[in-house]
Write a protein that holds these residues in place. Structure first.
Motif, short mmCIF file in Angstrom:
data_model
loop_
_atom_site.label_atom_id
_atom_site.label_comp_id
_atom_site.label_asym_id
_atom_site.label_seq_id
_atom_site.Cartn_x
_atom_site.Cartn_y
_atom_site.Cartn_z
N GLU A 108 41.41 48.06 -2.65
CA GLU A 108 40.28 47.84 -1.77
C GLU A 108 40.53 46.59 -0.93
O GLU A 108 41.32 45.72 -1.31
CB GLU A 108 38.99 47.66 -2.57
N GLU A 109 39.86 46.52 0.22
CA GLU A 109 39.98 45.36 1.09
C GLU A 109 38.60 44.87 1.49
O GLU A 109 37.73 45.67 1.85
CB GLU A 109 40.79 45.69 2.35
N ILE A 110 38.40 43.56 1.42
CA ILE A 110 37.14 42.94 1.80
C ILE A 110 37.42 41.87 2.85
O ILE A 110 38.31 41.03 2.65
CB ILE A 110 36.41 42.31 0.60
N THR A 111 36.69 41.89 3.96
CA THR A 111 36.79 40.84 4.96
C THR A 111 35.48 40.07 4.99
O THR A 111 34.42 40.61 4.65
CB THR A 111 37.09 41.40 6.36
N TYR A 112 35.56 38.80 5.41
CA TYR A 112 34.40 37.92 5.37
C TYR A 112 34.03 37.45 6.78
O TYR A 112 34.83 37.49 7.71
CB TYR A 112 34.70 36.71 4.49
N GLN A 113 32.79 36.98 6.90
CA GLN A 113 32.34 36.36 8.14
C GLN A 113 33.03 35.01 8.31
O GLN A 113 33.76 34.55 7.44
CB GLN A 113 30.81 36.17 8.11
N TYR B 90 29.91 38.74 3.42
CA TYR B 90 30.76 39.90 3.61
C TYR B 90 30.67 40.41 5.05
O TYR B 90 29.62 40.38 5.67
CB TYR B 90 30.36 41.03 2.66
N ASN B 91 31.81 40.92 5.54
CA ASN B 91 31.86 41.53 6.86
C ASN B 91 32.07 43.03 6.73
O ASN B 91 31.23 43.83 7.16
CB ASN B 91 32.97 40.90 7.70
N ASN B 92 33.22 43.43 6.13
CA ASN B 92 33.53 44.85 5.91
C ASN B 92 34.13 45.04 4.53
O ASN B 92 34.80 44.15 3.99
CB ASN B 92 34.52 45.35 6.98
N TRP B 93 33.90 46.23 3.98
CA TRP B 93 34.47 46.60 2.68
C TRP B 93 35.07 47.98 2.79
O TRP B 93 34.38 48.95 3.11
CB TRP B 93 33.39 46.58 1.59
N ARG B 94 36.38 48.05 2.52
CA ARG B 94 37.06 49.34 2.46
C ARG B 94 37.44 49.61 1.01
O ARG B 94 38.27 48.91 0.44
CB ARG B 94 38.33 49.32 3.32
N PRO B 95 36.79 50.59 0.36
CA PRO B 95 37.09 50.88 -1.05
C PRO B 95 38.54 51.34 -1.23
O PRO B 95 39.21 51.72 -0.27
CB PRO B 95 36.10 52.00 -1.40
N SER B 96 39.00 51.29 -2.45
CA SER B 96 40.34 51.81 -2.75
C SER B 96 40.38 53.30 -2.45
O SER B 96 39.38 54.01 -2.56
CB SER B 96 40.71 51.55 -4.21
N ILE C 295 42.10 58.63 8.13
CA ILE C 295 40.75 58.08 8.24
C ILE C 295 40.18 57.84 6.85
O ILE C 295 40.23 58.74 6.00
CB ILE C 295 39.82 59.02 9.04
N VAL C 296 39.66 56.63 6.61
CA VAL C 296 39.07 56.28 5.32
C VAL C 296 37.66 55.72 5.55
O VAL C 296 37.28 55.39 6.67
CB VAL C 296 39.94 55.25 4.57
N ASP C 297 36.90 55.62 4.46
CA ASP C 297 35.55 55.07 4.53
C ASP C 297 35.59 53.55 4.62
O ASP C 297 36.44 52.89 4.01
CB ASP C 297 34.74 55.47 3.30
N ASN C 298 34.65 53.00 5.38
CA ASN C 298 34.51 51.57 5.53
C ASN C 298 33.02 51.22 5.62
O ASN C 298 32.28 51.87 6.37
CB ASN C 298 35.23 51.09 6.79
N PHE C 299 32.58 50.22 4.84
CA PHE C 299 31.17 49.82 4.89
C PHE C 299 31.03 48.56 5.73
O PHE C 299 31.64 47.53 5.45
CB PHE C 299 30.63 49.57 3.48
N ASP C 300 30.21 48.66 6.79
CA ASP C 300 29.94 47.54 7.68
C ASP C 300 28.67 46.84 7.22
O ASP C 300 27.57 47.39 7.30
CB ASP C 300 29.76 48.06 9.12
N PHE C 301 28.81 45.63 6.73
CA PHE C 301 27.65 44.89 6.19
C PHE C 301 26.71 44.44 7.31
O PHE C 301 25.51 44.28 7.07
CB PHE C 301 28.12 43.68 5.37
N ASP C 302 27.23 44.24 8.52
CA ASP C 302 26.36 43.82 9.63
C ASP C 302 25.35 44.90 9.96
O ASP C 302 24.16 44.62 10.19
CB ASP C 302 27.21 43.49 10.87
N ASP D 20 33.71 55.42 9.77
CA ASP D 20 35.11 55.82 9.63
C ASP D 20 36.02 54.69 10.09
O ASP D 20 35.74 54.01 11.08
CB ASP D 20 35.39 57.07 10.46
N HIS D 21 37.11 54.52 9.34
CA HIS D 21 38.10 53.50 9.70
C HIS D 21 39.48 54.14 9.70
O HIS D 21 39.85 54.83 8.76
CB HIS D 21 38.06 52.34 8.70
N GLU D 22 40.25 53.91 10.76
CA GLU D 22 41.59 54.47 10.86
C GLU D 22 42.62 53.50 10.29
O GLU D 22 42.74 52.36 10.74
CB GLU D 22 41.95 54.79 12.31
N VAL D 23 43.35 53.97 9.27
CA VAL D 23 44.52 53.24 8.78
C VAL D 23 45.71 53.78 9.56
O VAL D 23 46.08 54.94 9.42
CB VAL D 23 44.72 53.45 7.27
N ARG D 24 46.26 52.97 10.42
CA ARG D 24 47.30 53.43 11.34
C ARG D 24 48.61 53.72 10.62
O ARG D 24 48.93 53.11 9.60
CB ARG D 24 47.53 52.39 12.43
#
Length: 240
Positions: free
Chosen positions: A84-89, A95-101, A139-146, A152-156
């Motif tokens: 999983e990946e978590i980004t911060y403000q 939290y900014n975004n959370w992409r589950p494993s 394409i994977v799921d991504n949660f936008d906390f804002d 949808d989030h594209e993993v290139r």
């Protein structure tokens, strides 16, 4: 204080070692003297043995060019459980975004040359392997906390070349069914990405069933956020 904590987090995460397991099974067929075809499957775990990390399978072929030199080529389909990946403000706390494993696939190709020489009962070998791995986009799921919503989030797609250099020692102990071995392997791109240290033993039954038990310590590169890994490995090979 909070900004200092956020700055130190990658270093702390990198310092924490993880443990896992490697289980493998392989079938090896001798086409003729010096020419072999193999098919191997592998399972790995992480998170102190609790989480499945990878399933891999694929064929390879090897040919003994000279008594001391072997050439090989292979392909692996890798089915990975991506972290999983978590980004911060900007404050480093919110939290900014959370992409589950998620599970994804990669395609890996390799070619290698292995030179070996035997001193009495100790065999020294050096293997140089070029490895190319391609990850298709998906394409994977991504949660936008804002916005408090899933999106949808594209993993290139991405390709990666790695040079793997391995030095190995194997001992043939008289009147002993176990053959110990030790190796060190360097994974290099534009810099040293990781180093692997292995200690283990081989055991064979009637030159048909081969077992391998080993411990592997994987030291991550200085610029990597991945943890150092302790892994126990058990492998079985059937030759026919």
């Amino acid at each position: 204080m909070l900004m200092l904590w956020a700055t130190c987090m990658p270093a702390i995460a990198h310092a924490e070692d993880d443990t896992g397991l490697i289980l493998s099974a392989e079938a090896s067929y001798k086409i003729k003297k010096g020419l072999n075809v193999d098919f191997e499957t592998e399972f790995r775990s992480r998170n102190d043995f609790r989480t499945a990390d990878r399933v891999a399978l694929g064929p390879s072929i090897s040919y003994k060019v000279l008594p001391w030199l072997k050439a090989a080529a292979g392909y692996q389909l890798l089915i990975d459980n991506n972290h999983e990946e978590i980004t911060y403000q900007d404050d480093g706390v919110s939290y900014n975004n959370w992409r589950p494993s998620y599970w994804g696939v990669r395609h890996r190709f390799n070619v290698s040359l292995t030179g070996s020489y035997k001193f009495n009962r100790v065999e020294v070998s050096l293997r140089e392997r070029w490895q190319y791995t391609y990850r298709p986009s998906r394409i994977v799921d991504n949660f936008d906390f804002d916005n408090a919503e899933w999106e949808d989030h594209e993993v290139r797609g991405k390709g990666k070349n790695v040079l793997r250099s391995r030095l190995q020692l194997e001992w043939d102990i008289p009147k002993c069914k176990f053959d110990p071995f030790a190796s060190v392997e360097f994974h290099t791109t534009r810099e040293l990405e990781e180093t692997r240290f292995i200690l283990g033993v081989d055991y064979s039954i009637k030159k048909t069933h081969y077992f391998k038990l080993y411990y592997r310590y994987q030291l991550a590169g200085s610029n990597s956020d991945d943890p150092n890994m302790h892994r126990l490995g058990l492998g079985y090979t059937f030759k026919f």
